[in-house]
Enzyme design. Sequence first.
Site, PDB file in Angstrom:
ATOM      1  N   GLY A 165       0.834  -1.189   0.000  1.00 48.31           N
ATOM      2  CA  GLY A 165       0.000   0.000   0.000  1.00 48.31           C
ATOM      3  C   GLY A 165       0.869   1.239   0.000  1.00 48.31           C
ATOM      4  N   PRO A 166       0.271   2.410  -0.053  1.00 52.79           N
ATOM      5  CA  PRO A 166       1.047   3.650  -0.109  1.00 52.79           C
ATOM      6  C   PRO A 166       1.783   3.894   1.197  1.00 52.79           C
ATOM      7  CG  PRO A 166      -1.292   4.119   0.145  1.00 52.79           C
ATOM      8  CD  PRO A 166      -1.185   2.648  -0.087  1.00 52.79           C
ATOM      9  N   GLY A 168       2.922   5.356   4.740  1.00 50.47           N
ATOM     10  CA  GLY A 168       2.250   5.980   5.872  1.00 50.47           C
ATOM     11  C   GLY A 168       0.933   5.374   6.268  1.00 50.47           C
ATOM     12  N   THR A 169       0.560   4.221   5.718  1.00 53.16           N
ATOM     13  CA  THR A 169      -0.739   3.623   6.035  1.00 53.16           C
ATOM     14  C   THR A 169      -0.677   2.609   7.166  1.00 53.16           C
ATOM     15  OG1 THR A 169      -0.367   2.058   4.223  1.00 53.16           O
ATOM     16  CG2 THR A 169      -1.697   3.999   3.743  1.00 53.16           C
ATOM     17  N   GLY A 170       0.501   2.320   7.709  1.00 53.32           N
ATOM     18  CA  GLY A 170       0.580   1.473   8.896  1.00 53.32           C
ATOM     19  C   GLY A 170       1.037   0.055   8.649  1.00 53.32           C
ATOM     20  N   GLU A 201      -8.503  32.847  -7.998  1.00 53.03           N
ATOM     21  CA  GLU A 201      -9.117  31.888  -7.078  1.00 53.03           C
ATOM     22  C   GLU A 201     -10.637  31.993  -7.102  1.00 53.03           C
ATOM     23  OE1 GLU A 201      -7.337  29.655  -5.918  1.00 53.03           O
ATOM     24  OE2 GLU A 201      -5.433  30.588  -6.464  1.00 53.03           O
ATOM     25  N   ASP A 247      -2.530  24.710 -13.016  1.00 54.44           N
ATOM     26  CA  ASP A 247      -3.884  24.346 -13.437  1.00 54.44           C
ATOM     27  C   ASP A 247      -3.862  23.674 -14.808  1.00 54.44           C
ATOM     28  OD1 ASP A 247      -4.666  25.628 -11.119  1.00 54.44           O
ATOM     29  OD2 ASP A 247      -5.020  27.530 -12.142  1.00 54.44           O
TER      30      ASP A 247
END
Length: 854
Positions: free
Chosen positions: A207-208, A210-212, A430, A505
């Site tokens: 998984g990516p 920082g997900t544990g 903006e 953008d």
Amino acid sequence: MNRKTVFRNVLLVAVVLLVIYAFSYFSNDTRDFKTVDTSVAISQLDAKNVASAQIDDREQQVRLWLKNGNDATDGKTQILAKYPASASEQIFDKVEGAGADKFNTTVTQESWLTSILLFVLPMIILFGIFFFVMNRMQGGGGRGGVMGFGKSKAKQLTKDMPKTTFADVAGADEAVEELYEIKDFLQNPARYQALGAKIPRGVLLYGPPGTGKTLLARAVAGEAGVPFFTISGSDFVEMFVGVGASRVRDMFEQAKQNSPCIIFVDEIDAVGRQRGAGLGGGHDEREQTLNQLLVEMDGFGDRTGIILIAATNRPDILDPALLRPGRFDRQIPVGAPDLAGRRAILRVHSQGKPIDPNADLEGLAKRTVGMSGADLANVINEAALLTARENGTVITEASLEESVDRVVGGPRRKSRIISEHEKKITAYHEGGHTLAAWAMPDIEPVYKVTILARGRTGGHAMTVPEDDKGLMTRSEMIARLVMAMGGRAAEELVFHEPTTGASSDIDMATKIARAMVTEYGMSAKLGAVRYGQEGGDPFLGRSMGVQSDYSHEIAREIDEEVRNLIEAAHTEAWAILNEYRDALDLIATELLERETLTRKDLEKILAGVEKRPRITAFNDFGGRTPSDRPPVKTPRELAIERGETWPEPAAAPVLVKAGAPNSGVPNGGVPNNGGLPNNGNQGPSNGYAQPSYPQPSAPQQTPQPGTPDYGAPAGWSAPGWPPRENPSPTYPGQQSGGYTGGQNPTPPNQSQGQYGQPQHGQPQPDQGQYGQPHPGQQAYPEQPHPGRRYPAQPDYPVQYPDGGPFADPNRGNPSGENQWQSPTPEQPQTPPPHHSAEDDGPSTARWDGPDGSR
């Protein structure tokens, strides 16, 4: 090197020098003699003032014991003088003629041991220095000291280390349940072996970042109760050839001696990268290490009782031989948490911190869609640091809001001074993003818009999804194109020329449009074809040096379609801003005065803006005319039409301990076997109970007469056709009931949303990176059964002796309230894809201001 180690080394050197000095001092028998010139010694011999003498031939010195001391000898009666080798005979004649009472001559000869030591000792010192330096380079040499290059660097966790349990893990309930089964197998193998079940040999957490994944491994280490070895994938790669394979062999030998045990390899992609031919015909050391790892995991030798757990965030580059069943039997995706997971993670990280009671953690969980557990922990920590910077004592809602902005966009640039004209351009830029998004029907409402410079942006507009989503339609993607071009259109409409502030953008719009054309098949001209397949040499990152798999004519058409999409979005944004120019001026005025506007402010300002119709210019289906027949309704919608009350999801899944009565059927439930006769079993053998229906509204299942007409030619048959009327048996992880209309549930162990295989045209910005790593996994969809209703709550009465991983009522909840819920039809399991103008925000869409940088 710490201070204690330096002091110890200095003390050791001082002791050695002191011992050498003491040895040389006490072994010197001439320390009582006064060294004088040779002329003084000869004068004393000529004066016959010598009582006794000794000639040391090897040292070329003469010792004299005088009868009387004088000024030449400073009153000393024992003197020592040196002489050259050529004067040995003269000195002997002088001593002999001095009339001494006695004299002696000593000739010292070297022993063979002394000669050997004088030759070997320098070599020993040189080799000692060499091995000391190599030992320092190898970080201690691992087990075995200096000669332990090929020994494993795996560290065994001890009881003295901080213990992490499954109760400390929040937001990854499915992964916890999968890993808990391994822990239960190790502690209670009898009930699994009675069914002929074998423990998984390998578990891959992917998984990516920082997900544990590493946290889950630490929880397994704290719960397993067996020896746990941990090692990094980079520890196998060293400067010497063959060291990696040797360390793999030693690691598994070490594990066999402690069987049963668990080995955790973090960042296994360092050693498990897919094998290739190599550049220039060279040899890659990783391949030799990987081959040894493959043999040890499932080769000719026995590997009973050893479980390998590995973690990686690059499953797409792993070797297929490493991912096959028998090596990694279970592949567990660990993705970004959903709304319930973010709530639990925020509760865990806010525990012990003075949070203001008025702070809305629920709203914070909704605003942080797509953030990982590490991001959420960073948000709470940044809020605490901001509070401490302001000398506060309680973490307020404002601190939490500012911390989210810091994590997403970076710190504020308070010292930046901009002109009034540039500030006005930023406000209109903006405002154009905000107004374009507000008028589009298929995009999330803008949560916040600001012209404050933050990080590398001059301002941004954030959109926050109302709930977690895993799919995106074509109209939704076009709406994002319109929002992306809103800033550029505002600059052209008001100031009659664009600026460099819209560069990010344009980049985001190009990425979305190209993905629509080449990946998702949303172009009527090019059709549902994937252009640009992923592949290539793994040593070149799979993308460098690989030619396109389509012709130059197709490439030209792709560019034209991308340009047409962006031009259509640009025109739509221009039309919106031109129609509601007064609202655009009002937004710019408010931004110039207040610098930041929230959703409540925008609702007042844009109250008169109506939603635009969906863009249908690209909804060309060719000769395929879409049907006017609406889709089927969900069981919830049908129940509401009938006036029935749809039951609320249960607070937690039912976890029944082994030996509990009626473990197969929950209390108050109706056993359901799909209308089939009961075979006498109390429950399914896989440990999952059949779904129960709330009484008294459980539907009565009636057989359907006849066979439905599927439109097949008369007399035509094939294996598996026509489909059976009875539902297929369920598999672990599947729901027993299906949606009316035949929508298939997700197969087991298959990730949804951002880090799994897309379903029904699900958008995937980077599908290959976190896709399903094993190409051989198959889905076993369940056949819908007529009359069956979707259960209110999936029921998993897994019979764990200790109650299961969720038996602790305070798990991930400091307040003691158990709010964990298994996924329901109304609760999506995956976060929606990010909608970001620069594709770097972890949770929200950000449309940057015209600062020229992003």
